[in-house]
Scaffold this motif. Structure first.
Motif, short mmCIF file in Angstrom:
data_model
loop_
_atom_site.label_atom_id
_atom_site.label_comp_id
_atom_site.label_asym_id
_atom_site.label_seq_id
_atom_site.Cartn_x
_atom_site.Cartn_y
_atom_site.Cartn_z
N ASN A 198 40.37 4.18 -13.42
CA ASN A 198 41.12 3.34 -12.49
C ASN A 198 42.38 4.02 -11.95
N ALA A 199 42.48 5.33 -12.14
CA ALA A 199 43.62 6.08 -11.61
C ALA A 199 43.18 7.50 -11.33
N PRO A 259 45.24 11.19 -10.99
CA PRO A 259 44.41 11.55 -12.14
C PRO A 259 44.40 10.47 -13.21
N LYS A 260 43.35 10.48 -14.04
CA LYS A 260 43.20 9.55 -15.14
C LYS A 260 43.49 10.28 -16.44
N ALA A 261 44.51 9.81 -17.19
CA ALA A 261 44.85 10.39 -18.50
C ALA A 261 44.22 9.54 -19.59
N LEU A 262 43.53 10.18 -20.53
CA LEU A 262 42.86 9.47 -21.60
C LEU A 262 43.62 9.61 -22.91
N VAL A 263 43.73 8.52 -23.64
CA VAL A 263 44.22 8.53 -25.01
C VAL A 263 43.04 8.17 -25.89
N LEU A 264 42.64 9.07 -26.78
CA LEU A 264 41.45 8.86 -27.59
C LEU A 264 41.72 7.87 -28.72
N ASN A 265 40.68 7.11 -29.08
CA ASN A 265 40.79 6.19 -30.21
C ASN A 265 40.68 6.92 -31.54
N ASN A 266 39.95 8.05 -31.55
CA ASN A 266 39.76 8.84 -32.76
C ASN A 266 39.93 10.31 -32.42
N GLN A 267 40.14 11.13 -33.44
CA GLN A 267 40.24 12.57 -33.28
C GLN A 267 38.99 13.24 -33.86
N PRO A 268 38.61 14.40 -33.35
CA PRO A 268 37.44 15.11 -33.91
C PRO A 268 37.62 15.38 -35.40
N ALA A 274 48.07 13.67 -27.16
CA ALA A 274 48.19 12.35 -26.52
C ALA A 274 48.05 12.53 -25.01
N SER A 275 47.16 11.76 -24.42
CA SER A 275 46.83 11.92 -22.99
C SER A 275 46.40 13.36 -22.70
N GLY A 276 45.73 13.98 -23.67
CA GLY A 276 45.35 15.39 -23.57
C GLY A 276 44.10 15.63 -22.76
N ILE A 277 43.44 14.58 -22.29
CA ILE A 277 42.30 14.71 -21.39
C ILE A 277 42.69 14.06 -20.07
N SER A 278 42.65 14.83 -19.01
CA SER A 278 43.01 14.33 -17.69
C SER A 278 41.85 14.59 -16.73
N ILE A 279 41.46 13.57 -15.98
CA ILE A 279 40.35 13.67 -15.04
C ILE A 279 40.90 13.48 -13.64
N GLY A 310 40.22 13.59 -9.46
CA GLY A 310 39.22 13.49 -8.41
C GLY A 310 38.40 12.23 -8.46
N ALA A 311 38.23 11.65 -9.64
CA ALA A 311 37.43 10.44 -9.79
C ALA A 311 38.33 9.23 -10.01
N SER A 312 38.18 8.20 -9.18
CA SER A 312 38.99 6.98 -9.33
C SER A 312 38.10 5.74 -9.43
N THR A 313 36.79 5.94 -9.59
CA THR A 313 35.86 4.84 -9.83
C THR A 313 34.93 5.23 -10.96
N GLY A 314 34.29 4.24 -11.56
CA GLY A 314 33.35 4.49 -12.64
C GLY A 314 34.02 4.41 -14.00
N VAL A 315 33.31 4.91 -15.04
CA VAL A 315 33.80 4.88 -16.41
C VAL A 315 33.58 6.24 -17.06
N VAL A 316 34.31 6.48 -18.15
CA VAL A 316 34.19 7.74 -18.89
C VAL A 316 34.05 7.44 -20.38
#
Length: 458
Positions: free
Chosen positions: A138-139, A141-150, A207-212, A214-220
């Motif tokens: 929904n943004a 770039p989209k910054a992701l905060v993961l629920n779990n770590q590897p 934290a917010s270490g994955i940024s996407i 170009g894409a502002s629709t859909g899900v990841v």
């Protein structure tokens, strides 16, 4: 007139598969052939869920189209033996390359050589570790905060975007499996869905270490996978390969035409070489192929080669007969003569009509430091050596390193003794013989998914 440099040449390969995952001789994997879903990725590089692999070869690859030219000869009152203009005969592609072994393209080569392949995802495909599920894009770039770590000291990340995705970039930053700070970028084209894999095994993501971008629709969704284990066994037939040969000046003058596509390529011969004695030895592979005449390709770029990881030859360790320590092998190689070829029949066309899969032969050469009569007696008495070859690498996947192992029921032949820098050595050819209680085969543990190898496991 400008002179073309050979360093511009590039080479890519892929297993030829249909949308359903069946072998598809003579058809290069193409995203354009399939409209939606994961099958639309087949024409992309493996980190994007596709089948293509970039090669960095030792010398200039010899793959090229061949054309037979027929010069009739005879006598017609003139001394010259060629009295008539020639005519074209058959045309086909053949050639090969030599390159350092990397896990990326080693899997497709072993599949094409052995014919039988299967893949296990660890954890299993039904339960990879889920780090984030169906997060709205929904943004931008989209910054992701993961629920779990590897877990387990490091894992490969699988990132899936769905819902009509424009072209963009995935940026990842965090700590790799060595405990060092790292970053990685993956570019993707517009598609109904996108699947991507990291080359890095991550132990933690910032934290917010994955940024996407170009894409502002859909899900990841983001999942973590320890590794994939690919098993290769002898099969009665094998898949064919497609090669894309880029930046070849004989393909045309326009930049968009400087590429050739070779399809329907069967692997005819492959040799794995490990000079473990050499201080600068590299685990090497050479391979030869034969297939269809060349077709044109508009591809103008290679996928990034810099992450490709070579393996040093010192990583080879061979154990013998129920795991007995055998740290005396100086160097070893293995040649697979597949018996594969094209067949030609009266069909009104110049090219081959299909591929033929003949009997395979597995032979090699090995040099052993001698300290007793055991190996010599094995040869003299025609006794089997049940050898386990393990090619380890320094490349970490967290809980384990990338590696290749082989079970080799072998018999020594043509043995000779020699002096190697003052030490006794035994050098001999060997031959792999069928043993159903100790079957010959390979296992490749790496970070490349089954889709990239050609087995379809994501």
């Amino acid at each position: 007139m400008a002179i073309e440099s050979t360093f511009n040449v590039g080479l890519k390969l892929a297993v030829e598969l249909t949308q359903a995952g069946a072998w598809n001789r003579g058809v290069a994997p193409s995203a354009g052939a399939y409209a939606t879903g994961l099958a639309a990725h087949l024409g992309k590089q493996w980190v994007e869920g596709g089948l293509w692999h970039t090669l960095v070869t030792e010398d200039l690859p010899t793959l090229q189209e061949q054309r037979a030219t027929i010069f009739p000869s005879g006598h017609a009152g003139d001394r010259r033996i060629n009295q008539q203009p020639p005519v074209q005969g058959r045309k086909w592609s053949e050639g090969g390359f030599s390159a350092p072994v990397i896990p990326d393209f080693l899997g497709p080569l072993l599949y094409a050589a052995m014919g039988g392949a299967s893949t296990d995802m660890v954890p299993q495909a039904s339960a990879p570790q889920l780090l984030r599920a169906n997060e709205p894009l929904n943004a931008n770039p989209k910054a992701l905060v993961l629920n779990n770590q590897p877990e387990s000291g490091g894992k490969i990340l699988q990132i899936q975007l769905s819902g009509g995705i424009p072209a963009g970039t995935i940026s990842i930053s965090g700590i790799d499996s060595y405990g060092n700070g790292a970053s990685e970028q993956i570019s993707f084209a517009s598609a109904q869905s996108v699947i991507a894999y990291t080359r890095t095994a991550w132990s933690s993501i910032a934290a917010s270490g994955i940024s996407i971008t170009g894409a502002s629709t859909g899900v990841v969704s983001v999942s973590a996978i320890k590794h994939w284990l690919h098993t290769f066994r002898v099969n009665s037939s094998a898949p064919t390969l497609a090669f894309e040969r880029l930046n070849d000046p004989t393909a045309g003058e326009a930049s968009a035409n400087l590429s050739f596509m070779h399809t329907g390529m069967v692997l005819t011969n492959m040799t794995l070489t490990a000079d473990s004695e050499a201080v600068d030895g590299i685990f090497m592979v050479s391979a030869d192929f034969e297939g269809e005449p060349t077709g044109s390709s508009a591809e103008t770029t290679l996928h990034a080669p810099s992450p490709l990881r070579i393996w040093p030859a010192w990583g080879l360790r061979i154990r013998r007969d129920n795991g007995t320590q055998w740290d005396v092998v100086q160097n070893a190689d293995m040649t697979i003569a597949t018996g594969n070829r094209n067949y030609r029949a009266a069909a009104g066309v110049q090219g081959p009509q299909g591929s033929f899969f003949g009997a395979t032969e597995y032979t090699g050469n090995i040099t052993i430091l001698l300290n007793d009569e055991l190996e010599y007696d094995k040869w003299k008495n025609a006794s089997e050596i049940q050898a386990h070859w393990l090619f380890t690498s320094p490349w970490s996947l967290g809980a384990s390193n990338m590696q290749l192992s082989a079970s080799v029921p072998m018999y020594l032949e043509d043995v000779s003794k020699a002096d190697s820098n003052g030490a006794w050595t035994l050098t001999g050819n060997y031959r792999v013989v069928r043993n159903d209680n100790f079957p010959f085969g390979f296992e490749l543990l790496c970070g490349i998914p089954g889709r990239g190898i050609g087995t379809g496991v994501l």
